[in-house]
Enzyme design. Structure first.
Site, PDB file in Angstrom:
ATOM      1  N   ASP B 178     -44.243  75.726  57.124  1.00 50.89           N
ATOM      2  CA  ASP B 178     -44.246  76.180  55.638  1.00 50.89           C
ATOM      3  C   ASP B 178     -45.436  75.306  55.323  1.00 50.89           C
ATOM      4  OD1 ASP B 178     -43.789  74.474  53.330  1.00 50.89           O
ATOM      5  OD2 ASP B 178     -42.336  76.901  53.313  1.00 50.89           O
ATOM      6  N   ASN B 186     -52.835  75.373  44.773  1.00 45.97           N
ATOM      7  CA  ASN B 186     -53.266  75.961  43.972  1.00 45.97           C
ATOM      8  C   ASN B 186     -52.907  75.713  42.588  1.00 45.97           C
ATOM      9  OD1 ASN B 186     -52.820  78.458  44.639  1.00 45.97           O
ATOM     10  ND2 ASN B 186     -50.966  78.746  45.155  1.00 45.97           N
ATOM     11  N   ASP B 195     -54.459  80.986  47.975  1.00 45.20           N
ATOM     12  CA  ASP B 195     -54.942  82.811  48.856  1.00 45.20           C
ATOM     13  C   ASP B 195     -55.683  82.669  49.931  1.00 45.20           C
ATOM     14  OD1 ASP B 195     -53.727  83.911  47.343  1.00 45.20           O
ATOM     15  OD2 ASP B 195     -55.192  85.268  46.578  1.00 45.20           O
ATOM     16  N   GLU B 221     -45.293  80.367  50.578  1.00 45.35           N
ATOM     17  CA  GLU B 221     -46.032  80.556  51.790  1.00 45.35           C
ATOM     18  C   GLU B 221     -45.304  80.487  53.080  1.00 45.35           C
ATOM     19  OE1 GLU B 221     -44.622  78.915  48.694  1.00 45.35           O
ATOM     20  OE2 GLU B 221     -44.578  76.686  48.971  1.00 45.35           O
TER      21      GLU B 221
END
Lengths: 120, 316
Positions: B178, B186, B195, B221
């Site tokens: 993770d 973000n 991304d 993620e």
């Protein structure tokens, strides 16, 4: 019966006419049809042998294959007769003497028909 | 009867006990845009269909020993051959046989003797169908952003690998990964930056794992890495390599902001005891949260080898 009269009977009856493949003009098929016709008498003989030895399962099998092949190689008349032979020897059924007699007769007919097949 | 010429043409497998039919169709279909291979028995057909990338199967019904219906049933039972279109060939024009064939999963039905142009057209239609099914299967298994296998792909591969390891007592490890503080990226730099991070994690995963490992995007993620035939000690080395590579990466969009990942790993040197595939996944997930709780950017290893699981259970 003299030799001459036997011959004349043979000539007038349809049983001596050659059977030509309907696909004889197809260039793609020429070689295959020739091979098929070459092997045809032997296949018919095996069928006859199986019928004489009362191996009806084998008769059914061979007749079935012959029926399919004849259709594919342009001999539907022979295929139709092979189909009759197949139907006369059903899976697992016991045949009466009369049925065996009829089967043998038809296989004989099929045998002589196969010998009349020509590729072109 | 298998042809040995390798080509890029799709493979069509003809299954018929009659050599006449093989000869006939070889001649009749030789100009088509596919390669015809042949089997003369059901057993041979099943073996070929499993080992070769067959795009369509022409299947005769009336065969000795194993008839066409049995072959069809077996093809549809196996996941590797399940979706290959099957055109049934039969000398019988009987509705019963047609219904049975379609109910068993046949795509099409052609009666003998063949009408060649019809057979060709039907073959083309089946090949088109196979092409679309293959495309769909690929798309459905791939994560669009990273190109890794997606959750569905993971689920499939994980249950396969788990089943194999439990059946044969093989080693197997699973890592859950993770991205640390992903939300902040973000929020601070925008979604394109986020991304890009996910894509970089994917490429690190792909370049750092071995050829037989299965990297997947699990969702958001979170990523998963299945490591077949690998015990926890070796899997930990792979995981550590991934963690390190990730920590060393610089990002053009935010050079000042490095990205790290936390990894939870659960593996066995052989045997899985009474554990099922979901419990194993939970064990790796627990390891991941432990890594997060204790500072992030680290690998936590759970050794699930049965004797150790027992000892842990007693101690706990």
């Amino acid at each position: 019966m003299s030799k001459r009269s036997a011959q004349s009977i043979g000539l007038t009856g349809s049983s001596s006419e050659q059977i030509r493949s309907q696909l004889a003009d197809d260039a793609d098929m020429a070689e295959l049809i020739e091979q098929f016709v070459r092997e045809l008498p032997e296949r018919a003989e095996s069928l006859l042998r199986a019928a004489r030895q009362a191996e009806f399962e084998q008769v059914r099998r061979l007749a079935h294959q012959l029926k399919g092949a004849c259709g594919g190689y342009g001999f539907p008349q022979i295929g139709e007769l092979a189909g009759s032979v197949e139907q006369m020897s059903p899976k697992g059924a016991a045949l009466s003497n009369q049925e065996v007699e009829r089967l043998l007769q038809t296989v004989n007919e099929l045998n002589s028909m196969c010998k009349r097949a020509v590729a072109r | 009867m298998t042809s040995t010429t390798p080509t890029n043409l799709p493979l069509v497998l003809l299954v018929d006990d009659s050599v006449d039919v093989h000869r006939l169709l070889q001649a009749r279909l030789r100009h088509e845009q596919f390669q015809l291979i042949g089997a003369t028995s059901g057993a041979e057909a099943l073996q070929l269909a499993e080992t070769m990338p067959v795009a369509c199967i022409l299947l005769d019904l009336d065969m000795p020993v194993m008839d066409g219906f049995e072959v069809l049933r077996a093809l549809k039972d196996k996941s590797s051959t399940h979706s290959v279109p099957v055109i049934v060939l039969s000398g019988l024009n009987s509705s019963d046989d047609k219904v049975t064939a379609f109910d068993l999963g046949a795509t099409d039905y052609v009666t003998k003797p063949f009408d060649l142009s019809e057979l060709r057209a039907r073959l083309r239609a089946s090949l088109r169908l196979n092409h679309l099914l293959t495309l769909l299967a690929e798309r459905a298994d791939v994560d669009g952003l990273t190109g890794l296998g997606n959750r569905a792909h993971f689920n499939k591969r994980w249950s396969e690998q788990f089943a194999e390891a439990s059946r044969y007592g093989h080693a197997l490890s699973l890592a859950m990964l993770d991205v640390d503080h992903f939300k902040k990226i973000n929020d601070t730099y925008g979604h394109p930056a986020g991304d890009e991070v996910l894509q970089r994690v994917a490429s690190v995963l792909q370049s750092s794992c071995r050829q037989f490992d299965v990297p997947c995007r699990f969702g958001g993620e979170e990523f998963a890495l299945i490591m077949p035939n690998t015990g926890p000690a070796d899997a930990a080395k792979v995981a550590e390599r991934i963690r390190q590579e990730m920590a060393d990466l610089q990002f053009p969009r935010h050079p000042e902001q490095r990205m790290t990942i936390s990894i939870g790993l659960a593996g066995t040197d052989g045997g899985v005891g009474a554990m099922n595939a979901e419990e194993w996944l939970e064990s790796a997930d627990k390891g991941l949260y432990q890594a997060k709780r204790t500072g992030r950017n680290k690998v936590t290893v759970n050794n699930l080898t049965p004797s150790q699981t027992l000892r842990l259970a007693k101690a706990g």
